[in-house]
Design a protein around this motif. Structure first.
Motif, PDB file in Angstrom:
ATOM      1  N   MET A 159       0.852  -1.194   0.000  1.00 46.50           N
ATOM      2  CA  MET A 159       0.000   0.000   0.000  1.00 46.50           C
ATOM      3  C   MET A 159       0.881   1.235   0.000  1.00 46.50           C
ATOM      4  O   MET A 159       1.624   1.464   0.955  1.00 46.50           O
TER       5      MET A 159
ATOM      6  N   GLY B  28     -17.271  -0.234  -0.066  1.00 49.02           N
ATOM      7  CA  GLY B  28     -17.166  -0.956  -1.337  1.00 49.02           C
ATOM      8  C   GLY B  28     -15.849  -1.717  -1.463  1.00 49.02           C
ATOM      9  O   GLY B  28     -14.829  -1.288  -0.951  1.00 49.02           O
ATOM     10  N   ILE B  29     -15.893  -2.865  -2.130  1.00 49.13           N
ATOM     11  CA  ILE B  29     -14.683  -3.650  -2.367  1.00 49.13           C
ATOM     12  C   ILE B  29     -14.553  -3.955  -3.851  1.00 49.13           C
ATOM     13  O   ILE B  29     -15.554  -3.931  -4.582  1.00 49.13           O
ATOM     14  N   THR B  30     -13.317  -4.186  -4.264  1.00 53.57           N
ATOM     15  CA  THR B  30     -13.018  -4.397  -5.684  1.00 53.57           C
ATOM     16  C   THR B  30     -12.719  -5.872  -5.915  1.00 53.57           C
ATOM     17  O   THR B  30     -11.614  -6.335  -5.629  1.00 53.57           O
ATOM     18  N   THR B  31     -13.713  -6.615  -6.397  1.00 51.52           N
ATOM     19  CA  THR B  31     -13.495  -8.039  -6.656  1.00 51.52           C
ATOM     20  C   THR B  31     -13.767  -8.328  -8.133  1.00 51.52           C
ATOM     21  O   THR B  31     -14.324  -7.490  -8.847  1.00 51.52           O
ATOM     22  N   HIS B  32     -13.369  -9.518  -8.538  1.00 48.43           N
ATOM     23  CA  HIS B  32     -13.465  -9.897  -9.952  1.00 48.43           C
ATOM     24  C   HIS B  32     -14.140 -11.247 -10.072  1.00 48.43           C
ATOM     25  O   HIS B  32     -14.056 -12.073  -9.170  1.00 48.43           O
ATOM     26  N   GLU B  33     -14.778 -11.471 -11.257  1.00 47.20           N
ATOM     27  CA  GLU B  33     -15.389 -12.787 -11.494  1.00 47.20           C
ATOM     28  C   GLU B  33     -14.316 -13.800 -11.825  1.00 47.20           C
ATOM     29  O   GLU B  33     -13.239 -13.450 -12.285  1.00 47.20           O
ATOM     30  N   LYS B  34     -14.703 -15.053 -11.669  1.00 44.22           N
ATOM     31  CA  LYS B  34     -13.788 -16.165 -11.974  1.00 44.22           C
ATOM     32  C   LYS B  34     -13.069 -15.985 -13.287  1.00 44.22           C
ATOM     33  O   LYS B  34     -13.670 -15.598 -14.270  1.00 44.22           O
TER      34      LYS B  34
ATOM     35  N   LYS C  69     -20.614  -5.035   9.539  1.00 44.18           N
ATOM     36  CA  LYS C  69     -19.222  -4.949   9.095  1.00 44.18           C
ATOM     37  C   LYS C  69     -19.064  -4.318   7.714  1.00 44.18           C
ATOM     38  O   LYS C  69     -18.118  -3.579   7.477  1.00 44.18           O
TER      39      LYS C  69
ATOM     40  N   ILE D 257     -16.480  -1.486   6.180  1.00 46.14           N
ATOM     41  CA  ILE D 257     -15.538  -1.729   5.073  1.00 46.14           C
ATOM     42  C   ILE D 257     -15.874  -0.879   3.849  1.00 46.14           C
ATOM     43  O   ILE D 257     -14.973  -0.363   3.184  1.00 46.14           O
TER      44      ILE D 257
END
Lengths: 169, 169
Positions: free
Chosen positions: B1, B163-169, B157, B161
């Protein structure tokens, strides 16, 4: 802050947590109550107890180390109910953190981090560290501190922060 | 970071804090009490009230941005007593954070950070970020959350936290 520095900071903070527990034990002894009453204390009826906050802070550190180093986290079933058992859990995590070294985190930013609770989705390692591991670790550490503080344990900010590295003029 | 990512994370979390305050206001309205009662709430008689937790989380973000970018932090006297005033304080800090950009943090790790409370001693920029700014920022954010949660505001929770940055499979 590199991933390895984050793990070092988590390890330091777990050490601080053990000192908060020392103060809680001294306070319980002084007041003549059983310290494990505090293990079941919580700030709201539908929020985690101290036991679960400590389990959660341990898990945040352990899984961050495992996911970002590409290792496998040791299994720690959530069976603790006492301060003595929580201390043993913290120590197991500290021992695990000591097994990872800076070089294990090469490429951590680009690792695919796919915790089961994401249901198949995944984080980039750097997003996982910034968006989840760091805020979550300090959340559960702070809640453990807050539960003790709310119950009268004499903690101050430098107990939370721990040692700092400063230099003379 | 990177230091800049830390500032972005602080800005995001201040935005989350504004949403916790929205929930607190809705809760106060629903229960028919004055929301500013919560502004004076605290978890222990000798710990900061919500007002001071919010002032402190704002200051942690503001000073981290200033110290690590080599800029000068705007002055924000601690005069707030109400939710409306706290919201204005948060927004001023968000506006200040938006004035610093990634390039301003070149060399941040090696900057001398000498807050007045260190009495002439100083941190290396990287030590200040890791040992003070990050743990302290999340401490005060978590305490603000905990004070609201303890008083019945329906926070979970993911409110913490954001928004989060996730990706599809």
């Amino acid at each position: 802050m590199t991933p390895y520095q984050a793990i070092e900071l988590f390890a330091k903070t777990l050490g601080n947590l053990e000192k908060w527990m020392d103060k809680a034990e001294a306070y319980a002894k002084d007041r003549g109550f059983e310290v494990d009453v505090l293990a079941q204390s919580r700030l709201a009826p539908d929020q985690y107890s101290l036991v679960k906050q400590v389990q959660a802070v341990c898990d945040q550190a352990k899984f961050a180390a495992a996911y970002l180093s590409g290792g496998k986290a040791p299994s720690h079933p959530d069976t603790e109910t006492t301060f003595a058992e929580l201390r043993a859990r913290i120590q197991k995590v500290e021992e695990y953190l000591a097994t990872v070294s800076e070089k294990d985190f090469a490429g951590a930013d680009d690792r695919k981090v796919a915790p089961a609770w994401l249901g198949g989705r995944w984080f980039r390692g750097s997003d996982y560290l910034v968006e989840m591991a760091i805020p979550n670790f300090f959340f559960h550490a702070s809640m453990a501190y807050a539960i003790l503080r709310h119950n009268g344990v004499n903690l101050g900010k430098m107990d939370y922060i721990g040692g700092i590295t400063t230099h003379e003029k």
